[in-house]
Motif scaffolding. Structure first.
Motif: not given
Length: 217
Positions: A109-115, A121-127
């Motif tokens: 989950f964390m690695a995907r967010g970093r990628a 990608k914006s915070a909203t897009e990442i979410f």
């Protein structure tokens, strides 16, 4: 009689003023902050590692894995560990200080967010992207109850003897995917400092938040 009364009132007033000034002086003296002479800038890879593991519980720090940006700006494994915790070191290029430590089951989950962040990608897009991927089973959120420990503050000075970062505090995140106030009994807003509450209820990123804990020791 009038002169005597006037003299008495004047003396009383002067004594009161003197006492007030003395009390304020004593209070100001008591409130003087003692500056730690050992404080140094976090300016080496060793300092990044030492301060990163401070995010973990004390009994687990020696065996934590540490990842993050080194002083050369490379994202690397800075320290190989042997327990279940991964610590993310402070990014030396960012203002202030922020280190984190989380259960290894949260790494996908964390690695995907970093990628996704690296892709712009914006915070909203990442979410939204991670929400869909968790729903589909493509992305794992780790074990329910997996915890993220965060050690953060506005300063970047630390004591090399203790690894304590000047003014840093703790907050905790306990991931409970899809949990709600109704399913946990927790409020959706903090009642007071250090009280648990549920954030992002009903989503993949639902978590119990406890923020902040004032004691950094």
């Amino acid at each position: 009689m009038i002169r005597a009364l006037f003299l008495f009132m004047t003396i009383t007033f002067l004594f009161s003023c003197e006492s007030s000034v003395q009390n304020k002086t004593e209070k100001a003296t008591e409130e003087v902050t003692v500056i730690n002479p050992n404080l140094q800038e976090i300016s080496t890879d060793e300092a990044l590692i030492a301060t990163a593991v401070m995010a973990a519980p004390a009994e687990h720090r020696a065996e934590c894995t540490v990842i993050g940006y080194n002083m050369a700006g490379e994202f690397v494994t800075m320290k190989e560990g042997s327990n279940e915790l991964i610590c993310l070191a402070d990014d030396p290029k960012k203002k202030g200080f922020s280190a984190a430590c989380y259960h290894q089951s949260l790494e996908p989950f964390m690695a995907r967010g970093r990628a996704l962040k690296a892709e712009g990608k914006s915070a909203t897009e990442i979410f939204d992207i991670r929400e869909e991927e968790v729903k589909s089973g493509k992305l794992s959120m780790g074990e329910t109850g997996s915890t993220l420990h965060i050690y953060y503050g506005g300063e970047t000075m630390y004591d090399p003897e203790t690894s304590i970062v000047d003014g840093a505090k703790y907050r905790y995140v306990v991931y409970m995917p899809w949990a709600t106030a109704a399913s946990t009994g927790l409020p959706e807003r903090p009642i007071a400092a250090n009280h648990p509450w549920i954030m992002n209820p009903g989503t993949h990123r639902a978590h119990i938040m406890i923020s902040p804990v004032a004691d950094v020791n």
